[in-house]
Write a protein that holds these residues in place. Structure first.
Motif, PDB file in Angstrom:
ATOM      1  N   GLY A  68       0.832  -1.212   0.000  1.00  0.00           N
ATOM      2  CA  GLY A  68       0.000   0.000   0.000  1.00  0.00           C
ATOM      3  C   GLY A  68       0.860   1.253   0.000  1.00  0.00           C
ATOM      4  O   GLY A  68       0.436   2.311   0.438  1.00  0.00           O
ATOM      5  N   SER A  69       2.095   1.138  -0.494  1.00  0.00           N
ATOM      6  CA  SER A  69       2.972   2.308  -0.503  1.00  0.00           C
ATOM      7  C   SER A  69       2.961   2.985  -1.878  1.00  0.00           C
ATOM      8  O   SER A  69       2.650   2.344  -2.883  1.00  0.00           O
ATOM      9  CB  SER A  69       4.391   1.885  -0.155  1.00  0.00           C
ATOM     10  OG  SER A  69       4.871   0.992  -1.115  1.00  0.00           O
ATOM     11  N   LEU A  70       3.298   4.254  -1.863  1.00  0.00           N
ATOM     12  CA  LEU A  70       3.394   5.018  -3.109  1.00  0.00           C
ATOM     13  C   LEU A  70       4.829   5.511  -3.282  1.00  0.00           C
ATOM     14  O   LEU A  70       5.535   5.731  -2.300  1.00  0.00           O
ATOM     15  CB  LEU A  70       2.436   6.211  -3.081  1.00  0.00           C
ATOM     16  CG  LEU A  70       0.959   5.871  -2.878  1.00  0.00           C
ATOM     17  CD1 LEU A  70       0.129   7.135  -2.802  1.00  0.00           C
ATOM     18  CD2 LEU A  70       0.427   4.982  -3.997  1.00  0.00           C
ATOM     19  N   TYR A  71       5.217   5.679  -4.529  1.00  0.00           N
ATOM     20  CA  TYR A  71       6.608   6.016  -4.821  1.00  0.00           C
ATOM     21  C   TYR A  71       6.634   7.163  -5.829  1.00  0.00           C
ATOM     22  O   TYR A  71       6.060   7.042  -6.914  1.00  0.00           O
ATOM     23  CB  TYR A  71       7.286   4.772  -5.410  1.00  0.00           C
ATOM     24  CG  TYR A  71       8.760   4.912  -5.704  1.00  0.00           C
ATOM     25  CD1 TYR A  71       9.646   5.398  -4.747  1.00  0.00           C
ATOM     26  CD2 TYR A  71       9.275   4.538  -6.941  1.00  0.00           C
ATOM     27  CE1 TYR A  71      10.998   5.504  -5.013  1.00  0.00           C
ATOM     28  CE2 TYR A  71      10.632   4.636  -7.219  1.00  0.00           C
ATOM     29  CZ  TYR A  71      11.488   5.127  -6.256  1.00  0.00           C
ATOM     30  OH  TYR A  71      12.827   5.228  -6.521  1.00  0.00           O
ATOM     31  N   LEU A  72       7.246   8.254  -5.443  1.00  0.00           N
ATOM     32  CA  LEU A  72       7.340   9.398  -6.352  1.00  0.00           C
ATOM     33  C   LEU A  72       8.761   9.536  -6.868  1.00  0.00           C
ATOM     34  O   LEU A  72       9.665   9.942  -6.128  1.00  0.00           O
ATOM     35  CB  LEU A  72       6.940  10.682  -5.633  1.00  0.00           C
ATOM     36  CG  LEU A  72       5.474  11.088  -5.679  1.00  0.00           C
ATOM     37  CD1 LEU A  72       5.312  12.541  -5.289  1.00  0.00           C
ATOM     38  CD2 LEU A  72       4.835  10.869  -7.044  1.00  0.00           C
ATOM     39  N   ASP A  73       8.958   9.182  -8.100  1.00  0.00           N
ATOM     40  CA  ASP A  73      10.249   9.368  -8.752  1.00  0.00           C
ATOM     41  C   ASP A  73       9.967  10.092 -10.076  1.00  0.00           C
ATOM     42  O   ASP A  73       8.803  10.406 -10.369  1.00  0.00           O
ATOM     43  CB  ASP A  73      10.955   8.015  -8.944  1.00  0.00           C
ATOM     44  CG  ASP A  73      10.255   7.136  -9.962  1.00  0.00           C
ATOM     45  OD1 ASP A  73       9.078   7.386 -10.252  1.00  0.00           O
ATOM     46  OD2 ASP A  73      10.878   6.189 -10.482  1.00  0.00           O
ATOM     47  N   PRO A  74      10.975  10.387 -10.880  1.00  0.00           N
ATOM     48  CA  PRO A  74      10.694  11.132 -12.113  1.00  0.00           C
ATOM     49  C   PRO A  74       9.631  10.469 -12.986  1.00  0.00           C
ATOM     50  O   PRO A  74       8.740  11.135 -13.521  1.00  0.00           O
ATOM     51  CB  PRO A  74      12.053  11.143 -12.816  1.00  0.00           C
ATOM     52  CG  PRO A  74      13.043  11.043 -11.729  1.00  0.00           C
ATOM     53  CD  PRO A  74      12.424  10.214 -10.665  1.00  0.00           C
ATOM     54  N   LEU A  75       9.709   9.129 -13.105  1.00  0.00           N
ATOM     55  CA  LEU A  75       8.760   8.420 -13.967  1.00  0.00           C
ATOM     56  C   LEU A  75       7.330   8.600 -13.466  1.00  0.00           C
ATOM     57  O   LEU A  75       6.420   8.927 -14.234  1.00  0.00           O
ATOM     58  CB  LEU A  75       9.132   6.930 -14.035  1.00  0.00           C
ATOM     59  CG  LEU A  75       8.252   6.052 -14.901  1.00  0.00           C
ATOM     60  CD1 LEU A  75       8.300   6.477 -16.365  1.00  0.00           C
ATOM     61  CD2 LEU A  75       8.652   4.574 -14.805  1.00  0.00           C
ATOM     62  N   SER A  76       7.117   8.371 -12.146  1.00  0.00           N
ATOM     63  CA  SER A  76       5.750   8.467 -11.639  1.00  0.00           C
ATOM     64  C   SER A  76       5.253   9.914 -11.687  1.00  0.00           C
ATOM     65  O   SER A  76       4.071  10.150 -11.960  1.00  0.00           O
ATOM     66  CB  SER A  76       5.642   7.892 -10.229  1.00  0.00           C
ATOM     67  OG  SER A  76       6.595   8.460  -9.396  1.00  0.00           O
ATOM     68  N   CYS A  77       6.135  10.890 -11.435  1.00  0.00           N
ATOM     69  CA  CYS A  77       5.707  12.298 -11.469  1.00  0.00           C
ATOM     70  C   CYS A  77       5.227  12.694 -12.864  1.00  0.00           C
ATOM     71  O   CYS A  77       4.163  13.289 -13.027  1.00  0.00           O
ATOM     72  CB  CYS A  77       6.872  13.217 -11.091  1.00  0.00           C
ATOM     73  SG  CYS A  77       7.208  13.249  -9.346  1.00  0.00           S
ATOM     74  N   ILE A  78       6.018  12.332 -13.863  1.00  0.00           N
ATOM     75  CA  ILE A  78       5.679  12.760 -15.230  1.00  0.00           C
ATOM     76  C   ILE A  78       4.435  12.012 -15.735  1.00  0.00           C
ATOM     77  O   ILE A  78       3.574  12.580 -16.400  1.00  0.00           O
ATOM     78  CB  ILE A  78       6.897  12.574 -16.179  1.00  0.00           C
ATOM     79  CG1 ILE A  78       6.788  13.497 -17.375  1.00  0.00           C
ATOM     80  CG2 ILE A  78       7.076  11.173 -16.673  1.00  0.00           C
ATOM     81  CD1 ILE A  78       7.337  14.853 -17.143  1.00  0.00           C
TER      82      ILE A  78
END
Lengths: 559, 245
Positions: A68-78
Motif C-alpha cells: 500500500g505504498s506510493l513512490y514518487l520518482d521522475p517516472l511516476s511524477c511525469i
C-alpha cells in the motif's frame, strides 16, 4: 509532500464516492463535482512534479503495512501529470457528450475510479499495489467500454478487451511472485537495489531469473498495449463511448511502455527479452500501419494507428531508448486524445464538404489560378532520401557527442529517416502552385520538429534516467553483435532507397500497372481485409473451449 | 479419511455429493449456511489428519479446480454457477494445506471464497423471486431496469472471482507464492477462466439482448446491507491477508 502523494489517487476515489452519492441529483451537479476534483488532481500532480524538481530525490510513502505504498520518482511524477491532464480533458468533454446517455452518474463513477486506478498504478511503490492497480484497470475498462448495455457489439468487444487484459495480468502476477520469492521484499526501490546487486540469484524453468521475469513483464505489456497477436481488441473498442476511446488511446493503452520503464533494472540483465520486444514492436508497427491504411471508418483507422504507434513505442524500448518511449507515449496520448475527441467534428465537416480538390481545367479557367505542379521526381527523390537523414543526424550529433555510436540511436535515426521520407513523399504527391515553396516549408517544419523532438527527448533522458550508468547498461543490453547489426542496417537502407526510387518513378510516370489486379495482390488484400485472420482464430479457439465446457457439463449431468 | 475430507473440501468426483446436496436445499439461507459451514468442517478434518498431503492429491485438486472452472463457462443458472464455483475455488485449499499452512490460514482461505458465494446465493433468490428463475440470458437488461440489483450482483460476482480489493485476490497471491512453477501456472489458468465465466454470466443479466426484466429494484436497506458486508469483507482481507505475498 507525503500528504500530496497520498491524495493523488485518493482524490479521484473521493470523487467517485461523492458522485455515487449524488447519483439521484442533476447531471450538472454530478459533472461539476467530478470535474472540480479532477482539476484538483491535476493541480496536485503539477505540485508533485514541481516539488520533485525542487528536491530532486525520489520518495516512498508507506502506510505502515507490508504493502500500500506510493513512490514518487521522475517516472511516476511525469506519468501522473500526463494521466491527470488527459483525465481532466475527458471529464470536461464527457459532461455534454454523455448528457443524453443513460447511466450518466455511473459513467462518471467509473471514469473517476479509472483515473484513481491509473494514478495508483503509476505511483505504486510496491509489487502488491502495482498488481492491484494493474488488475483493476482491466476490470474498470470493461465496465466503461460496455457502458451501453443495449448494443450486443459493445458487450462483445468489451469482453474481448477484458479477456486480453486478464491474459496480460497473469504474467505480471507471476513475475511479482518470482521477484518476491527471490529477493524477499515487496518494495520496488528496494527490489531494484537488490536486482542491481545480485541480478541472477537462481534459474526458473531453466532460464536465468531476470530473463524469465523480463519475459513475463513484456508479455503483460504486449497484452496491455495491443502488440501482435494480442491486438484484436483495440480497433474494436471504438464501440464504446468516445470519451472512453480517448482515455484509452491516450492513457490506458500506454501502460505497456510504462511497465517496461518501471522495471528497467530487470531489463539491464535481460537483453534477449529486449530483442524480442524490438521484433514484436516492429511487426506490430508494420501491421498496424498497413491495417490503418485500409480502413474506411475514421475511428477504426485511429484504432489501428494507435496499434502502429504502440508498436513503435515497443521498438524504442527494444533498442534501449526507454525514456524516448515515455516521451512518445505522452506525445501520442495528447495528439490521439485530441483526434478522438475531434472525430465527431471531422465527420460533421466531411458531410458538409467532401474536401476533394477541383481538377486542373476548373482551377485554371474558373478560379483563374495557375495549374498545380510537382518537382521533378529525381530531385524530390533525392531530397526525400537525403534531407531527413541529415536533419536527424545533425540534431542528434548536436545533443550528444557519441549518440550515433549506439545501436539503439542508429535504429531510431533509421526510423526517423523513413518517417521523414514518408512526409516528403506525401508533399511531393500533393501538387501545388509553387512546389519548391511547399517543399522548403515542409523541410523547415521537419527541421523544427526533429530538433525540438531531439532536445526534448534528451531532456527526458536526463530527467528519467539521471543515472548515466543505468542508461548505458540498458543500451548495452539492447545491443546485438556489431557485424550482424551493420549488415542489417546496410541491407535495409539499400532496400528502402531502391523502394523509394521505384515509388517516385512509378508515381511520376503514371504507370500504376495493369488495371486488373494480380492474384497475389488480391490474396494480400483479402488477408488485410480479414485482419490477418487473427480474430477468426481466436473465435475458433473460443468455440472449442466453450464446446468442451458444454460437453463436460452434459457428461457430468450438470452437477 | 482423505475421502471424508474430500467430501467437504470438494474434490471431483466426491464434490458431486456436495453439489447435489446444495441443489436439493430449497431455502437460500440454509444453503448459504451450508456453504459457509462445510468447508470449515473440511478444514477441521484436514487439520486433524496432520498433513503432509500426498503430492498426487494436490495435482488432483488442481485438476478438479480446473474441471469446475471450465464447466462454469457454459452454466447459465446462477444457483448452479455458485455451487460449481465453490467446488473450483475450495479445491485449491488443498494446495494451501500442502505447503504446511496453519489452520487459521486454511480457515480464512476457505472463508474468502465461501462468503461471497453465500451472498450470491442470496442474490440468486432475489432474482428468482423477480424473474421466476435466475438464468443468465433468459431475461436481460438488469442494468437498465433494476440498476441497484445489477450493481450489487456485479460487485458480488467480482468479489467471488478474486478481484482486488476483495480478499480472494490476496489469497490467490498467497497460494501462487506457495506453489511456484507449473502448479502456479495452472492456478493462473483457473483464475483466467473464472474471469471469463463471470463476464459471460454478468452479460447474460446486465445487457439488453432479449426479453427485458420487469419488477421492482432491490430495496435501499438491502443495498446498504450488501454494501456494508462487502466493505467489511474487503477490510478483513486487508487486515488478515497482509497482501498475500
Amino acid at each position: 509532500m507525503d500528504k500530496l502523494t497520498i491524495l493523488l489517487p485518493a482524490l479521484p476515489l473521493l470523487s467517485a464516492v461523492l458522485v455515487a452519492l449524488l447519483s439521484g441529483g442533476s447531471h450538472r451537479r454530478v459533472a461539476r463535482t467530478s470535474i472540480i476534483l479532477s482539476a484538483l488532481t491535476l493541480l496536485l500532480a503539477v505540485s508533485a512534479l514541481a516539488l520533485y524538481l525542487r528536491d530532486a530525490r525520489p520518495m516512498q510513502v508507506s502506510f505502515g503495512g507490508d504493502w500500500g505504498s506510493l513512490y514518487l520518482d521522475p517516472l511516476s511524477c511525469i506519468m501522473a501529470l500526463a494521466v491527470a491532464g488527459i483525465s481532466l480533458v475527458v471529464h470536461v468533454y464527457s459532461a455534454r457528450y454523455m448528457a443524453e446517455e443513460s447511466g450518466y452518474a455511473r459513467f462518471y463513477v467509473l471514469l473517476d475510479l479509472m483515473a484513481a486506478a491509473i494514478l495508483l498504478m503509476v505511483t505504486a511503490g510496491d509489487l502488491i499495489t502495482l498488481l492491484v492497480a494493474w488488475h483493476l484497470i482491466g476490470v474498470l475498462l470493461y465496465f466503461l467500454l460496455s457502458h451501453d448495455t443495449r448494443r450486443a457489439a459493445t458487450q462483445r468487444y468489451a469482453f474481448w478487451t477484458f479477456f486480453t487484459y486478464r491474459l496480460g495480468d497473469l504474467p505480471l502476477i507471476f513475475a511479482a511472485v518470482l521477484l518476491y520469492h527471490a529477493y524477499g521484499t515487496l518494495s520496488l526501490p528496494l527490489l531494484f537495489e537488490h536486482i542491481t546487486a545480485t541480478p541472477d540469484v537462481h534459474a526458473v524453468f531453466g532460464m536465468p531469473l531476470m530473463t524469465m521475469v523480463g519475459l513475463l513483464i513484456v508479455l503483460s505489456a504486449f497484452a496491455r498495449s495491443a502488440q501482435f497477436p494480442l491486438h484484436t481488441w483495440l480497433p474494436y473498442t471504438m464501440e464504446g463511448p468516445t470519451p472512453v476511446s480517448a482515455l484509452m488511446h491516450a492513457g490506458i493503452v500506454n501502460a505497456g511502455g510504462f511497465i517496461i520503464n518501471r522495471f528497467a533494472p530487470v531489463f539491464v540483465n535481460a537483453g534477449d527479452v529486449l530483442h524480442l520486444v524490438f521484433a514484436v514492436g516492429l511487426v506490430t508497427a508494420i501491421l498496424g500501419s498497413v491495417l490503418m491504411l485500409t480502413q474506411n471508418d475514421i475511428k477504426k483507422s485511429l484504432g489501428y494507428s494507435t496499434m502502429g504507434q504502440m508498436g513503435f513505442m515497443f521498438v524504442e524500448c527494444g533498442v534501449g531508448a526507454f525514456s524516448l518511449a515515455i516521451y512518445h507515449l505522452i506525445a501520442h496520448g495528447l495528439f490521439k486524445g485530441t483526434l478522438f475527441l475531434g472525430a465527431g467534428d471531422v465527420i460533421g465537416d466531411a458531410r458538409k464538404d467532401d474536401g476533394v480538390p477541383h481538377d486542373d481545367v476548373y482551377t485554371f479557367l474558373v478560379e483563374r489560378r495557375p495549374v498545380a505542379s510537382r518537382l521533378p521526381w529525381v530531385v524530390a527523390a533525392a531530397i526525400t532520401v537525403v534531407v531527413p537523414l541529415a536533419v536527424l543526424g545533425v540534431s542528434h550529433w548536436l545533443v550528444g557527442g557519441n549518440f550515433v555510436g549506439q545501436q539503439g540511436a542508429i535504429i531510431l535515426l533509421f526510423f526517423g529517416w523513413v518517417t521523414g521520407a514518408q512526409l516528403l513523399f506525401a508533399t511531393y504527391r500533393l501538387r501545388a502552385e509553387s512546389p519548391w515553396r511547399v517543399m522548403t516549408m515542409i523541410i523547415l517544419s521537419l527541421v523544427v520538429v526533429v530538433a525540438g523532438y531531439t532536445v526534448i527527448e534528451h531532456a527526458f533522458d536526463l530527467f528519467l534516467y539521471a543515472n548515466r550508468t543505468l542508461r548505458e547498461h540498458i543500451y548495452a543490453a539492447a545491443s546485438i553483435p556489431i557485424a550482424t547489426f551493420e549488415s542489417l542496417v546496410a541491407i535495409l537502407t539499400v532496400a528502402i532507397v531502391v523502394g523509394w526510387l521505384a515509388v517516385y518513378y512509378t508515381n511520376a510516370s503514371g504507370d500504376h500497372g495493369n488495371d486488373r489486379p494480380s492474384a497475389l495482390r488480391l490474396a494480400f488484400y483479402s488477408l488485410i481485409s480479414r485482419e490477418f485472420y487473427v480474430a477468426d482464430v481466436y473465435a475458433w479457439l473460443t468455440q472449442m473451449v466453450l464446446g468442451l465446457s458444454e460437453r463436460l457439463n452434459v457428461w457430468s449431468r450438470w452437477v | 479419511m482423505w475421502v471424508l475430507v474430500a467430501l467437504f473440501l470438494p474434490l471431483f468426483p466426491l464434490s458431486v455429493v456436495q453439489n447435489m446436496l446444495l441443489a436439493r436445499i430449497p431455502r437460500p439461507l440454509a444453503r448459504s449456511a451450508l456453504l459457509l459451514l462445510l468447508p470449515q468442517v473440511g478444514v477441521t478434518l484436514l487439520h486433524t489428519l496432520h498433513p503432509p498431503i500426498p503430492g498426487f492429491l494436490v495435482t488432483w485438486a488442481l485438476l478438479s479446480s480446473a474441471f469446475y472452472a471450465l464447466r462454469l463457462l457454459t452454466v447459465r443458472d446462477l444457483e448452479l454457477w455458485s455451487g460449481l464455483f465453490v467446488s473450483s475455488a475450495l479445491a485449491l485449499t488443498w494446495g494451501v494445506a500442502a505447503r504446511g499452512a496453519d489452520v487459521t490460514t486454511l480457515r480464512l482461505f476457505a472463508f474468502w471464497f465461501s462468503l461471497p458465494a453465500t451472498l450470491l446465493v442470496l442474490l440468486t433468490a432475489s432474482l428468482a423471486r423477480r424473474m421466476g428463475a435466475a438464468y443468465a440470458g433468459l431475461f436481460t437488461g438488469l442494468a437498465q431496469s433494476q440498476p441497484r440489483l445489477a450493481g450489487v450482483l456485479t460487485l458480488v460476482v467480482l468479489s467471488i472471482i478474486a478481484t482486488p480489493p476483495f480478499p480472494g485476490f490476496f489469497a490467490l497471491l498467497d497460494i501462487l507464492h506457495g506453489f511456484g512453477g507449473a502448479a502456479a501456472l495452472s492456478v493462473l489458468g483457473v483464475w483466467l477462466i473464472w474471469g471469463w465465466a463471470a463476464t459471460r454470466v454478468l452479460q447474460g443479466f446486465n445487457s439488453s439482448n432479449g426479453r427485458e426484466i420487469s419488477g421492482g429494484d432491490l430495496g435501499m436497506s438491502s443495498v446498504v446491507g450488501y454494501a456494508v458486508t462487502l466493505v467489511v469483507f474487503a477490510a478483513a482481507g486487508f487486515l488478515f491477508t497482509r497482501g498475500g505475498l
